[in-house]
Every structure is written in structure tokens, then in C-alpha cells.
Design an enzyme around this catalytic site. Structure first.
Site, mmCIF file in Angstrom:
data_model
loop_
_atom_site.group_PDB
_atom_site.id
_atom_site.type_symbol
_atom_site.label_atom_id
_atom_site.label_comp_id
_atom_site.label_asym_id
_atom_site.label_seq_id
_atom_site.Cartn_x
_atom_site.Cartn_y
_atom_site.Cartn_z
ATOM 1 C CE LYS A 1 -7.368 1.814 7.662
ATOM 2 N NZ LYS A 1 -6.189 2.449 7.032
ATOM 3 N N GLY B 1 2.505 -0.434 9.341
ATOM 4 C CA GLY B 1 2.945 0.908 8.989
ATOM 5 C C GLY B 1 4.336 1.233 9.485
ATOM 6 N N GLY C 1 -0.257 0.682 14.989
ATOM 7 C CA GLY C 1 0.454 0.246 16.182
ATOM 8 C C GLY C 1 0.777 -1.232 16.221
ATOM 9 C CB THR D 1 -4.314 8.214 3.044
ATOM 10 O OG1 THR D 1 -3.391 7.517 3.901
ATOM 11 C CG2 THR D 1 -4.819 9.439 3.800
ATOM 12 C CD GLU E 1 -2.283 1.404 2.825
ATOM 13 O OE1 GLU E 1 -2.461 2.543 3.306
ATOM 14 O OE2 GLU E 1 -2.574 0.362 3.443
#
Length: 214
Positions: free
Chosen positions: A126, A176, A156, A66, A37
Site C-alpha cells: 500500500k 478510511g 485521502g 496499524t 480492516e
């Protein structure tokens, strides 16, 4: 494209630049990642996504994150993007992605948002930001979701805590900043990719052993 088959681990490359695509994505694929992504708040995201689609779409699902509006979805469809990931629940964005036969992973935080996404056609959602809710919240949310709805943990997630969320019922996770931070070295990307894959494989092995003893 079938909307069921997003890979269990999604690599989120927020902030990656076009000139870094060919140094980081091959390492992720080699480690075992099959979904990548690139968020739209990354520099020159159109160039990066087009480049990634052209070079790596046969080896991995190339997605955009996003994604906030239907105009973005239309542009991403033109670029050949295969996966739309959103931070929030926008039924019009979900429907447009499905119209383009793209996979879609919309963000939600509450049961109301989750069912809004499902009503719009999402078959996986998600939970974001997952670490702010914890595994017990995942279990509670899973208990009311349709059994066929896949829940992904995003926000996280680390190699040390991913198993907690998989044990709680998540089908996968978006990874991430603990996997990739803008400007980090390819070596760091490789190390973290291997750590996440190892953690996931450990969970799968343990789950298989547990099933054997049932």
C-alpha cells in the site's frame, strides 16, 4: 491462505467499538465490500476483531490495521485474523504474517521501502499516504515495481478521486475516514459504502469499454 486475493476495496474502520460491529459491517458487506480492516488503535480491538472473525469471516476477509510488531501478528493469528495491514515497512512483520498464512498489505512511501517489502515476501503493497503523492507518483512507482505486485492506494481516497488512482495503475484502495469515522451513524456508513462501490464499478465498466475498442 493465498496471498494474491485481497479484495480491491478495503474498508478501514478506525475507532469502531465492539458494540458497533454488528451494525456497520453487515452494511459494508451488503454494499459489496469483501475486505474489512479494524486498526489496532481502535477501542478494545481484540474484542472487535474476534467478534468480526466469528460472525463475518465467511463473507469477507477480516483484517487488522496499524500492525506494528510480530507480537501483534501472533496475537491476531490466534484470533483468526486473515489480513495484516501495516502503516510502515517492517520485513519481520511481513514474514511473520506469511508464516501464519495470512494475507499482508504493508505500507510504503518510497521505492526503497516498496522493494524492501517485496523482498520480505509481500505480493501487494500500500502506498501511504497516497493523496500526498498523487497519481503521477503512482505511475512512476508502478513503472519500476514487478508487474505482479499489486499497489493499493491508502490515505485521502474519496469516491470522487479513486478513479484517478485506479487509472494510474492501483489495483485497489484502502478507504478510511471518507468511508468511516468513529461514532458515525450506520446510515452514513451505508451511503459512503455505496458511493465507493459505485465509483469502483464505474471504473471497471469504463475499463472494459476501453479494452473493447483496442
Amino acid at each position: 491462505m493465498n496471498n494474491h486475493n485481497i479484495a480491491p476495496l478495503v474498508a478501514i474502520l478506525r475507532g469502531i467499538r465492539p458494540e458497533e460491529i454488528d451494525t456497520h459491517i453487515p452494511l459494508l458487506i451488503a454494499a459489496g465490500f469483501r475486505a474489512i480492516e479494524i486498526p489496532l488503535n481502535s477501542p478494545q480491538w481484540e474484542v472487535s476483531i474476534a467478534q468480526a472473525v466469528h460472525t463475518y469471516s465467511e463473507q469477507a476477509t477480516i483484517g487488522a490495521g496499524t500492525v506494528l510488531n510480530v507480537e501483534n501478528v501472533d496475537r491476531l493469528a490466534q484470533l483468526g485474523c486473515q489480513l495484516i495491514v501495516t502503516p510502515n515497512t517492517r520485513p519481520d512483520v511481513i514474514r511473520r504474517a506469511l508464516e501464519h498464512r495470512m494475507q499482508v498489505l504493508p505500507g510504503c512511501a518510497t521505492p526503497t521501502e516498496a522493494f524492501s517489502a517485496i523482498d520480505a515476501g509481500a505480493q501487494q503493497i500500500k502506498l501511504f499516504p497516497t493523496s500526498q503523492f498523487g497519481p503521477d507518483y503512482v505511475r512512476a512507482l508502478k513503472s519500476v515495481l514487478p508487474s505482479h505486485t499489486a499497489l493499493y492506494a491508502v490515505g485521502g481516497i474519496t469516491p470522487d478521486n479513486i478513479q484517478l488512482y485506479l487509472d494510474a495503475g492501483c489495483a485497489g484502495a484502502g478507504l478510511g475516514s471518507d468511508l468511516y469515522r468513529a461514532g458515525q451513524s450506520p446510515t452514513r456508513t451505508q451511503q459512503q459504502a455505496q458511493a465507493f462501490i459505485a465509483a469502483y464499478q464505474h471504473f471497471i465498466t469504463q475499463s472494459s469499454r476501453t479494452m473493447e475498442h483496442i
